[in-house]
Design a protein around this motif. Structure first.
Motif, short mmCIF file in Angstrom:
data_model
loop_
_atom_site.label_atom_id
_atom_site.label_comp_id
_atom_site.label_asym_id
_atom_site.label_seq_id
_atom_site.Cartn_x
_atom_site.Cartn_y
_atom_site.Cartn_z
N THR A 60 0.82 -1.21 0.00
CA THR A 60 0.00 0.00 0.00
C THR A 60 0.86 1.26 0.00
OG1 THR A 60 -1.76 -1.16 1.15
CG2 THR A 60 -1.83 1.23 1.23
N PHE A 61 1.93 1.28 0.78
CA PHE A 61 2.75 2.48 0.86
C PHE A 61 3.97 2.42 -0.05
CE2 PHE A 61 0.29 2.32 4.76
CZ PHE A 61 -0.36 3.54 4.67
N SER A 62 4.54 1.24 -0.23
CA SER A 62 5.70 1.11 -1.10
C SER A 62 5.29 1.04 -2.57
CB SER A 62 6.52 -0.13 -0.73
OG SER A 62 5.74 -1.30 -0.90
N ILE A 63 4.07 0.71 -2.85
CA ILE A 63 3.44 0.56 -4.16
C ILE A 63 3.89 -0.72 -4.88
CG2 ILE A 63 3.01 1.59 -6.44
CD1 ILE A 63 3.19 4.32 -5.08
N ILE A 64 5.14 -1.10 -4.76
CA ILE A 64 5.64 -2.31 -5.41
C ILE A 64 6.46 -3.12 -4.41
CG2 ILE A 64 7.01 -3.28 -7.30
CD1 ILE A 64 6.74 -0.48 -8.66
N ASN A 65 6.14 -4.41 -4.29
CA ASN A 65 6.97 -5.35 -3.54
C ASN A 65 7.44 -6.42 -4.52
OD1 ASN A 65 6.54 -4.04 -1.13
ND2 ASN A 65 5.02 -5.49 -0.38
N GLU A 66 8.69 -6.82 -4.40
CA GLU A 66 9.22 -7.89 -5.24
C GLU A 66 9.48 -9.12 -4.38
OE1 GLU A 66 12.23 -7.17 -8.42
OE2 GLU A 66 13.42 -8.59 -7.23
N TYR A 67 9.04 -10.26 -4.88
CA TYR A 67 9.24 -11.53 -4.19
C TYR A 67 9.93 -12.50 -5.13
CZ TYR A 67 5.74 -9.55 -1.06
OH TYR A 67 5.07 -8.72 -0.21
N LYS A 68 10.60 -13.46 -4.53
CA LYS A 68 11.25 -14.50 -5.31
C LYS A 68 10.80 -15.86 -4.78
CE LYS A 68 15.36 -13.84 -6.92
NZ LYS A 68 16.82 -13.69 -7.07
N SER A 69 10.42 -16.74 -5.71
CA SER A 69 10.00 -18.08 -5.31
C SER A 69 11.22 -18.95 -5.05
CB SER A 69 9.13 -18.71 -6.40
OG SER A 69 9.95 -19.13 -7.48
N LYS A 70 10.96 -20.10 -4.46
CA LYS A 70 12.03 -21.06 -4.19
C LYS A 70 12.74 -21.46 -5.48
CE LYS A 70 11.79 -25.61 -2.51
NZ LYS A 70 11.11 -26.60 -1.70
N ASP A 71 12.00 -21.48 -6.59
CA ASP A 71 12.56 -21.86 -7.89
C ASP A 71 13.17 -20.68 -8.65
OD1 ASP A 71 11.73 -24.46 -7.42
OD2 ASP A 71 9.84 -24.20 -8.49
N GLY A 72 13.19 -19.50 -8.04
CA GLY A 72 13.80 -18.34 -8.68
C GLY A 72 12.87 -17.46 -9.49
N LEU A 73 11.57 -17.78 -9.51
CA LEU A 73 10.62 -16.90 -10.18
C LEU A 73 10.57 -15.56 -9.47
CD1 LEU A 73 7.44 -19.16 -10.68
CD2 LEU A 73 8.95 -18.32 -12.47
N ILE A 74 10.51 -14.49 -10.23
CA ILE A 74 10.34 -13.17 -9.63
C ILE A 74 8.90 -12.75 -9.82
CG2 ILE A 74 10.99 -10.73 -9.77
CD1 ILE A 74 13.80 -11.69 -10.56
N ILE A 75 8.28 -12.33 -8.73
CA ILE A 75 6.89 -11.89 -8.74
C ILE A 75 6.83 -10.48 -8.19
CG2 ILE A 75 4.55 -12.34 -7.93
CD1 ILE A 75 6.84 -15.17 -7.48
N ASN A 76 6.29 -9.57 -8.97
CA ASN A 76 6.12 -8.18 -8.54
C ASN A 76 4.67 -7.98 -8.13
OD1 ASN A 76 8.82 -7.10 -9.23
ND2 ASN A 76 8.22 -7.74 -11.27
N HIS A 77 4.47 -7.45 -6.93
CA HIS A 77 3.13 -7.22 -6.38
C HIS A 77 2.94 -5.71 -6.27
CE1 HIS A 77 0.36 -7.75 -2.60
NE2 HIS A 77 -0.29 -7.30 -3.65
N PHE A 78 1.93 -5.20 -6.96
CA PHE A 78 1.65 -3.77 -7.00
C PHE A 78 0.34 -3.48 -6.28
CE2 PHE A 78 4.00 -4.92 -10.73
CZ PHE A 78 4.83 -3.85 -11.03
N ASP A 79 0.29 -2.35 -5.61
CA ASP A 79 -0.95 -1.82 -5.05
C ASP A 79 -1.07 -0.38 -5.55
OD1 ASP A 79 -2.95 -0.59 -3.50
OD2 ASP A 79 -2.57 -1.92 -1.81
N LEU A 80 -1.96 -0.17 -6.50
CA LEU A 80 -2.09 1.14 -7.14
C LEU A 80 -3.20 1.99 -6.53
CD1 LEU A 80 -1.61 0.05 -10.87
CD2 LEU A 80 0.12 0.78 -9.21
#
Length: 140
Positions: A60-80
């Motif tokens: 909510t405040f950072s607008i974008i969080n980046e996560y990485k899965s155990k297998d190395g996938l990168i997932i970007n989570h946005f709250d606009l």
């Protein structure tokens, strides 16, 4: 193509995970719904199924969080939610995220939809009552 899932608890999210990640190859997933309907809760579940080890929180405040899965996938989570214009969206550099091969899970995408050129999945969450939700998934 539109598919609707009825959910009253987290255990019923698994078919949604399968439908989004196992039957489709879209990397952009949009989440619509009123405040408190469960957008972040669903995203937390999806990231858990993708084997993200980190604690998932709403950006909510950072607008974008980046996560990485155990297998190395990168997932970007946005709250606009706090974004007020398409110009602000452009200033985030969102096109670089959308054009990457990483997953982009985006809450409150209303101002963004017209800017997306890639295929995406639209997830609408409707509150039927305090515990029951209809989750409508539209493959675009």
């Amino acid at each position: 193509m539109i598919k609707t899932f009825k959910c009253v608890n987290l255990n019923q999210f698994y078919p949604i995970y399968e439908y989004i990640f196992k039957r489709n190859n879209h990397k952009i997933i949009l989440f619509n719904g009123e405040i408190g309907v469960g957008k972040t809760t669903l995203i937390k579940f999806l990231l858990k199924m993708l084997e993200v080890q980190e604690t998932v929180v709403s950006p909510t405040f950072s607008i974008i969080n980046e996560y990485k899965s155990k297998d190395g996938l990168i997932i970007n989570h946005f709250d606009l939610f706090r974004i007020k214009s398409q110009n602000e969206i452009q200033n985030l550099g969102i096109n670089e995220y959308l054009e990457s091969s990483n997953y982009c899970l985006i809450e409150w995408p209303d101002l963004l939809i017209d800017l997306i050129e890639e295929k995406y999945i639209l997830t609408n969450i409707y509150r039927n009552n305090e515990i029951e939700r209809d989750i409508e998934i539209i493959i675009n």
